[in-house]
Design an enzyme around this catalytic site. Sequence first.
Site, PDB file in Angstrom:
ATOM      1  N   SER A 141      57.326  35.532  17.148  1.00  0.00           N
ATOM      2  CA  SER A 141      57.474  34.317  17.947  1.00  0.00           C
ATOM      3  C   SER A 141      58.945  34.090  18.263  1.00  0.00           C
ATOM      4  O   SER A 141      59.795  34.291  17.391  1.00  0.00           O
ATOM      5  CB  SER A 141      56.949  33.106  17.173  1.00  0.00           C
ATOM      6  N   GLN A 152      61.420  35.619  13.296  1.00  0.00           N
ATOM      7  CA  GLN A 152      61.089  36.128  11.977  1.00  0.00           C
ATOM      8  C   GLN A 152      60.436  37.491  12.156  1.00  0.00           C
ATOM      9  O   GLN A 152      59.316  37.582  12.638  1.00  0.00           O
ATOM     10  CB  GLN A 152      60.130  35.118  11.319  1.00  0.00           C
ATOM     11  N   GLY A 153      61.162  38.571  11.807  1.00  0.00           N
ATOM     12  CA  GLY A 153      60.621  39.906  12.001  1.00  0.00           C
ATOM     13  C   GLY A 153      59.933  40.429  10.758  1.00  0.00           C
ATOM     14  O   GLY A 153      60.519  41.139   9.946  1.00  0.00           O
ATOM     15  N   GLU A 162      57.253  28.238   4.857  1.00  0.00           N
ATOM     16  CA  GLU A 162      56.600  28.170   6.155  1.00  0.00           C
ATOM     17  C   GLU A 162      55.297  27.379   6.058  1.00  0.00           C
ATOM     18  O   GLU A 162      55.038  26.484   6.850  1.00  0.00           O
ATOM     19  CB  GLU A 162      56.320  29.580   6.676  1.00  0.00           C
ATOM     20  N   GLU A 172      41.886  33.714   6.098  1.00  0.00           N
ATOM     21  CA  GLU A 172      41.357  34.534   5.000  1.00  0.00           C
ATOM     22  C   GLU A 172      42.444  34.787   3.952  1.00  0.00           C
ATOM     23  O   GLU A 172      42.198  34.694   2.752  1.00  0.00           O
ATOM     24  CB  GLU A 172      40.815  35.861   5.536  1.00  0.00           C
ATOM     25  N   SER A 217      55.875  41.014  10.692  1.00  0.00           N
ATOM     26  CA  SER A 217      54.692  41.823  11.011  1.00  0.00           C
ATOM     27  C   SER A 217      55.058  43.084  11.788  1.00  0.00           C
ATOM     28  O   SER A 217      56.003  43.090  12.576  1.00  0.00           O
ATOM     29  CB  SER A 217      53.712  41.014  11.865  1.00  0.00           C
TER      30      SER A 217
END
Lengths: 392, 375
Positions: free
Chosen positions: A164, A129-130, A247, A375, A132
Amino acid sequence: MDLGLTEGELKFRDELRAWLKTNLPPMSERPEKTADSYNEYQTFLKSWQRKLYDGGYAGINWPKDFGGRGASFIEQAIFQEEMALADAPERMGTIGQGLVGPTIISVGTEEQKKRFLPGILSGAEVWCQGFSEPNAGSDVASLETKGIREGDEFVVNGQKIWTSYAHIADWCMLLVRTDPNAPKHKGITCLLVDMKSEGISVRPLRMMSGDSGFNEMFFSNLRVPVANVLGKVNEGWHTAITALSNERANLGTGLYVVFKRTLEAVVDHARKIQRNGKPAIEDPVLRERLAQAYVDLEVFRLNTTRSLSMLNKTGAPGPEGSIQKLYWSELNQRNAQIALEVLGPRALSAEFDAGRWAYNYLRSRGNTIEAGTSEIQRNIIAQRVLGLPRSY
Amino acid sequence: MEFELSKPQKLLQQSARDLFARECKTTRVRELMATDTAFHPELWEAVADQGWLGIHLPEACGGLELGAVELAVVAEEMGRVCFPGPFLGTVWAATALAEANPKSKQLDALTTGAAKGAVALLEPDTGWCPSEVRLRAEPDGGGFKLTGRKSFVLDAGVADVIVCAVRTPDGLALVTVPGEAGGLTKTATQPLDATRKISELQFDAVKVGADDVVAVGPEAERALAQSMRYGTLMAAADMLGGMQWILEASVEYAKTRQQFGKTIGTFQSVQHMCADMLLWTESSRSSVYFAAWALGADPADAPRAVSLAKAYVSDASREVANRGVQVHGGIGFTWEHDLQLYYKRSKASEVLFGDARDHRARLAELAFDSATAGA
């Protein structure tokens, strides 16, 4: 309110139990999950996934046409329970099954569903999963990787990070900026990218736990066909939110199996390891700590079952998934700490249980960061569930 | 499988909420807090008329023969309004009698609300474990003569029927004693939570006739333990209702209170406290309704399910109450604000039937010590 099973649900459960009896890999054939055995462990999970797929248990609530079982979230909940009871291995490909697959089901074209869903379920194709980037972490919508349209292709240039499985992945669900002039949420497009394409290089990042689950990805004139846009051009943020909601909702559902087995292993050790002249399990303080871990874990199980039961009504996961993500990530950190308190110095040795306890402790640090920090989850809960004003 | 309230259960929830919104406003709760008994005849009658005093008991015992889930629904709504008076004591007493002997003569009066009840278990130096009961019951004719002291007895002040756990030569026994029995001295004590009153009971050769002996020995132990599971469930559900109220009040306050030219709910430090409160409240809800379901449908797992709920909710409720005060700031610390009612009730329920640590100790036995009970 009825946690008992209907006739149909009982039949599903009994068939699953019978299937598990003949197909469950024995403990002796399962590699430990440690930094050193990372690749061996992934290969093992891949073979287990294939078994589940062949047995018809890979995508319980996915459509039949695409390799799923076409059952409900209730069967999914029963499946999780049975996996836990049977001490089954965890499932591979959390990205493909937990995030990409449900998003393709929700916003993908028929061709995309046919092409990708069976491979996700069988484990034949691993996904990453691209999302970030170095300058787009929690604020993922500020991503800068460019996708410029040329004919019926997008030409992609830029960099992703914390990806990941990128080093073992066959496909990537990639977010790129296709309209630099639009407001940040409105110029993003989601692309399905073949990792064997020219113009991609992957560099593993070593984590504090010693393994390299994360990677950096660099794109240099990567060409992606327009047919591989997931959702609509410039509406990739909507696709991303669908993916992230899935997710959060899905990542947790399979984890009870893992956490339960981990706690049971600690308790087993606590029966043997001595503290103050008697087994650790009889030490009142350690016993209390283990009971805290047990309560946390069992309430997590109940939350999971309840959220699947509610999903069965609503169909799609909403922002409440953030409660689950928050819960399991902090639970795993607390329980990893409790394990170390029980095990004492042996837990820090790479020889004892192949070093799984120190690995688990270190790896759990990442849980409150990956898939949205605690957060960010609390912001989502406050703003999108409780209706408090936006803070940014 | 369905892990949420059914339609009839949701209707019950709504009718309880409507009834209490009408009849149990905090102005009335505060008036009753200032009395010795916290008992209001009309409020009591309204609840009795609904059949809620025996909502989970068999029809043969004067109950509605619904289940523990329905009992939890009502208890949760009571927690939401800090329902004053002897509901918990009465339902606990009725449950103990129904468990020991469905034909107990006081059952009908307790389930119709004609009589109020209490269970006297604790003593000055004992905890929640029935094996610790010491109050002496000497055989006397076909009955007993009771001598000793009971402490922290919830709802005893106003109770017409007190079910007492006593120690006979043949082990633990449950006996009933009228609220005005000769030789029984009741002394009201000042409770932290003034919505539910507690008393000290002094027994000076109180006579119990043969037909007031409800159960002796293992049968008494079983009935008391099972009734305590229902009591524990009520306490946990009551805390859940209180948590929901505190959460809603805090979010509402955070949306309106202005500081630095902004509503304080804009600040992430405040938002994160509210988010945690939601997580604790919803996780408590999962555990309370699982326990309620298990009590009715899975007796073998019920002890574990009930202790799981009490262990989790006792801590979660305290955390939510603490955050509630913090979000409210100074006003949340005042006598004037209703938050203090919920804060104190939460604390009282936290220790009722054993706190989180007590129940974790039981869970450790169930989960770690027996080979069969795993997760």
